[in-house]
Design a protein around this motif. Structure first.
Motif, mmCIF file in Angstrom:
data_model
loop_
_atom_site.group_PDB
_atom_site.id
_atom_site.type_symbol
_atom_site.label_atom_id
_atom_site.label_comp_id
_atom_site.label_asym_id
_atom_site.label_seq_id
_atom_site.Cartn_x
_atom_site.Cartn_y
_atom_site.Cartn_z
ATOM 1 N N TRP A 124 -0.666 12.236 16.545
ATOM 2 C CA TRP A 124 -0.952 11.596 15.040
ATOM 3 C C TRP A 124 -1.841 10.207 15.493
ATOM 4 C CZ3 TRP A 124 1.312 7.464 12.114
ATOM 5 C CH2 TRP A 124 0.771 7.439 10.738
ATOM 6 N N ARG A 125 -2.989 10.174 14.741
ATOM 7 C CA ARG A 125 -3.850 9.121 14.472
ATOM 8 C C ARG A 125 -4.370 8.767 13.316
ATOM 9 N NH1 ARG A 125 -1.755 9.228 18.752
ATOM 10 N NH2 ARG A 125 -2.373 9.025 21.076
ATOM 11 N N PRO A 126 -3.716 7.800 12.729
ATOM 12 C CA PRO A 126 -4.240 7.469 11.226
ATOM 13 C C PRO A 126 -5.797 7.157 11.317
ATOM 14 C CG PRO A 126 -2.501 6.104 12.057
ATOM 15 C CD PRO A 126 -2.878 6.917 13.327
ATOM 16 N N VAL A 127 -6.411 7.699 10.147
ATOM 17 C CA VAL A 127 -7.780 7.610 10.212
ATOM 18 C C VAL A 127 -8.426 6.778 8.756
ATOM 19 C CG1 VAL A 127 -8.552 9.616 11.826
ATOM 20 C CG2 VAL A 127 -8.234 10.056 9.266
ATOM 21 N N GLY A 128 -7.291 6.980 7.820
ATOM 22 C CA GLY A 128 -7.539 6.224 6.463
ATOM 23 C C GLY A 128 -7.720 4.839 6.532
ATOM 24 N N PRO A 129 -8.420 4.159 5.665
ATOM 25 C CA PRO A 129 -8.324 2.514 5.656
ATOM 26 C C PRO A 129 -6.898 1.955 5.570
ATOM 27 C CG PRO A 129 -8.792 3.589 3.429
ATOM 28 C CD PRO A 129 -8.751 4.659 4.413
ATOM 29 N N ASP A 130 -6.964 0.651 6.159
ATOM 30 C CA ASP A 130 -5.832 0.011 6.204
ATOM 31 C C ASP A 130 -5.456 -0.436 4.783
ATOM 32 O OD1 ASP A 130 -6.571 -2.972 6.066
ATOM 33 O OD2 ASP A 130 -8.107 -2.107 7.279
ATOM 34 N N LEU A 131 -3.961 -0.916 4.746
ATOM 35 C CA LEU A 131 -3.504 -1.288 3.263
ATOM 36 C C LEU A 131 -4.364 -2.226 2.746
ATOM 37 C CD1 LEU A 131 -1.367 -1.397 1.132
ATOM 38 C CD2 LEU A 131 0.090 -2.902 2.913
ATOM 39 N N LEU A 132 -4.776 -3.406 3.457
ATOM 40 C CA LEU A 132 -5.361 -4.569 2.800
ATOM 41 C C LEU A 132 -6.763 -4.324 2.451
ATOM 42 C CD1 LEU A 132 -4.127 -7.610 5.076
ATOM 43 C CD2 LEU A 132 -3.065 -6.917 2.760
ATOM 44 N N SER A 133 -7.581 -3.249 3.194
ATOM 45 C CA SER A 133 -8.886 -2.900 2.950
ATOM 46 C C SER A 133 -8.833 -2.196 1.769
ATOM 47 C CB SER A 133 -9.410 -2.297 4.146
ATOM 48 O OG SER A 133 -9.701 -3.210 5.183
ATOM 49 N N ASP A 134 -7.825 -1.032 1.501
ATOM 50 C CA ASP A 134 -7.699 -0.349 0.374
ATOM 51 C C ASP A 134 -7.520 -1.079 -1.124
ATOM 52 O OD1 ASP A 134 -8.152 2.234 -0.035
ATOM 53 O OD2 ASP A 134 -5.816 2.847 0.080
ATOM 54 N N LEU A 135 -6.396 -1.944 -0.611
ATOM 55 C CA LEU A 135 -6.126 -2.826 -1.830
ATOM 56 C C LEU A 135 -7.303 -3.584 -2.367
ATOM 57 C CD1 LEU A 135 -2.651 -4.291 -1.259
ATOM 58 C CD2 LEU A 135 -3.311 -2.233 -2.191
ATOM 59 N N ILE B 143 -4.483 -10.842 -2.268
ATOM 60 C CA ILE B 143 -5.749 -9.827 -2.628
ATOM 61 C C ILE B 143 -5.605 -9.341 -3.811
ATOM 62 C CG2 ILE B 143 -6.550 -7.452 -2.357
ATOM 63 C CD1 ILE B 143 -6.287 -7.590 0.560
ATOM 64 N N ILE B 144 -4.380 -9.270 -4.509
ATOM 65 C CA ILE B 144 -3.984 -8.935 -5.952
ATOM 66 C C ILE B 144 -4.485 -10.099 -6.960
ATOM 67 C CG2 ILE B 144 -2.279 -8.427 -7.634
ATOM 68 C CD1 ILE B 144 -0.664 -6.983 -5.344
ATOM 69 N N GLY B 145 -4.133 -11.268 -6.208
ATOM 70 C CA GLY B 145 -4.356 -12.338 -7.058
ATOM 71 C C GLY B 145 -5.994 -12.708 -7.311
ATOM 72 N N ARG B 146 -6.575 -12.601 -6.059
ATOM 73 C CA ARG B 146 -7.962 -12.531 -6.233
ATOM 74 C C ARG B 146 -8.904 -11.518 -6.920
ATOM 75 N NH1 ARG B 146 -11.536 -10.485 -2.487
ATOM 76 N NH2 ARG B 146 -9.731 -10.284 -0.838
ATOM 77 N N ARG B 147 -8.310 -10.452 -6.804
ATOM 78 C CA ARG B 147 -8.822 -9.594 -7.647
ATOM 79 C C ARG B 147 -8.687 -9.425 -9.128
ATOM 80 N NH1 ARG B 147 -13.134 -5.930 -6.456
ATOM 81 N NH2 ARG B 147 -13.163 -5.695 -3.978
ATOM 82 N N SER C 199 4.258 1.348 1.331
ATOM 83 C CA SER C 199 3.112 1.404 0.611
ATOM 84 C C SER C 199 2.483 2.478 1.102
ATOM 85 C CB SER C 199 2.105 0.192 0.798
ATOM 86 O OG SER C 199 0.756 0.383 0.088
ATOM 87 N N VAL C 200 2.629 3.560 0.322
ATOM 88 C CA VAL C 200 1.720 4.872 0.665
ATOM 89 C C VAL C 200 0.682 4.938 -0.085
ATOM 90 C CG1 VAL C 200 1.840 7.413 0.918
ATOM 91 C CG2 VAL C 200 3.864 6.253 1.480
ATOM 92 N N HIS C 201 -0.410 4.195 0.301
ATOM 93 C CA HIS C 201 -1.686 3.810 -0.426
ATOM 94 C C HIS C 201 -2.761 4.647 -0.537
ATOM 95 C CE1 HIS C 201 -3.915 2.438 3.048
ATOM 96 N NE2 HIS C 201 -2.687 2.136 3.562
ATOM 97 N N GLY C 202 -3.567 4.597 -1.473
ATOM 98 C CA GLY C 202 -4.772 5.211 -1.874
ATOM 99 C C GLY C 202 -5.217 4.919 -3.193
ATOM 100 N N ILE C 203 -6.598 5.302 -3.601
ATOM 101 C CA ILE C 203 -6.831 5.277 -5.180
ATOM 102 C C ILE C 203 -6.131 6.151 -5.899
ATOM 103 C CG2 ILE C 203 -8.828 5.393 -6.629
ATOM 104 C CD1 ILE C 203 -9.043 2.917 -4.574
ATOM 105 N N GLY C 204 -5.513 5.644 -6.970
ATOM 106 C CA GLY C 204 -4.610 6.370 -7.717
ATOM 107 C C GLY C 204 -3.303 6.096 -7.746
#
Length: 296
Positions: A278-289, A237-241, A163-168
């Protein structure tokens, strides 16, 4: 540095282009879409019009660049019905191998870096960058890069989390959302304890750039922020949303996607973080979903 990027208007490739330009690099990007060419040019990149079938275009663009990043991969099968066979993926994988060999040949005899894209399929849980995928993995991007490296090409692989996630996002999680809407249930296999890794799209893009700037001296880098996210939590998360029940379903429910839905693709990125800083700074997967925009 002048970098040629394939898949420059794709989900990962466009983020790579943006990150490279913001870091001061010059980019030429391959796109087969005249419509997307305008958006690519607006980023400040030079547009290379063509497809993965255009061997002359690819060869010339690679020869004229200081480095090449290959993110292109035909994903037509992702948007098709889930009950289709997987032959289109196999065709994409074979094409990918041919393109990697072609680009590598254009860079042969130089120390110009070449970074290709792969995933975590076929690796054991907790795999490091030193582990090799099993021989039955159908996508051979990494094997093609290793073959080039053995011949002296400065080739490396970035393994992306599933999962390479993000809005869109239009990758694997949206497939699960679409399936849930179609079937009325957000499903998982067995107990849903199998795990996926995740990485935000912008964090993944920085792995490519940092690997390039370091000279791509390592064979493999891991673009992994969340090492192990239980698949059942994704389904919940998908089910709840969507306001749908979350239940176990047999493999047939997922069609060709069953191997992905039931697979464990969870790896460590400790070595990549140390080597590249490298230090990830974006939201984690579950928060993004857990954002309404993911379901628009």
């Amino acid at each position: 540095m002048h970098v040629f990027v394939t898949g420059a208007t794709g989900w990962v490739g466009s983020a790579v282009v943006k990150d490279l330009i913001e870091a001061g690099h010059r980019v030429s990007g391959l796109t087969r879409s005249r419509e997307k060419a305008g958006a690519l040019a607006a980023t400040g990149a030079s547009v290379v019009e063509g497809s993965l079938d255009d061997t002359g275009v690819l060869t010339e663009a690679a020869r004229n660049a200081d480095a090449v990043i290959h993110t292109a991969f035909r994903h037509d099968f992702v948007h098709g019905p889930l009950d289709q066979d997987f032959s289109s993926f196999m065709e994409s994988a074979a094409e990918d191998q041919r393109v990697i060999a072609l680009l590598g040949q254009a860079l042969a005899g130089s120390n110009r870096p070449f970074i290709v894209t792969s995933g975590l399929a076929g690796l054991p849980r907790g795999a490091t960058e030193c582990d090799l995928p099993g021989p039955v993995v159908p996508r051979k991007s990494e094997a093609a890069a290793r073959a080039l490296a053995e011949r002296g090409v400065c080739a490396a692989t970035v393994r992306l989390a599933p999962s390479v996630h993000g809005i869109g996002d239009h990758g694997f999680v949206p497939i699960l959302v679409r399936l849930a809407r179609q079937t009325g249930v957000s499903a998982y296999l067995e107990d849903g304890a199998n795990c996926w890794s995740g990485v935000h799209r912008q964090d993944a893009a920085r792995v490519y750039r940092l690997a390039l700037e370091s000279g791509a001296t390592e064979g493999v880098y891991h673009a992994v922020a969340d090492e192990a996210v239980p698949f059942r939590q994704i389904a919940e998360i998908i089910g709840r949303r969507l306001g749908l029940p979350v239940e176990a379903r047999p493999r047939e429910h997922f069609g060709w996607f069953a191997s992905m839905a039931g697979g464990t693709m969870a790896a460590s990125s400790a070595r990549t973080r140390t080597l590249l800083g490298w230090r990830p700074v974006g939201p984690d997967l579950l928060s993004d979903l857990d954002q309404s925009a993911y379901y628009d």
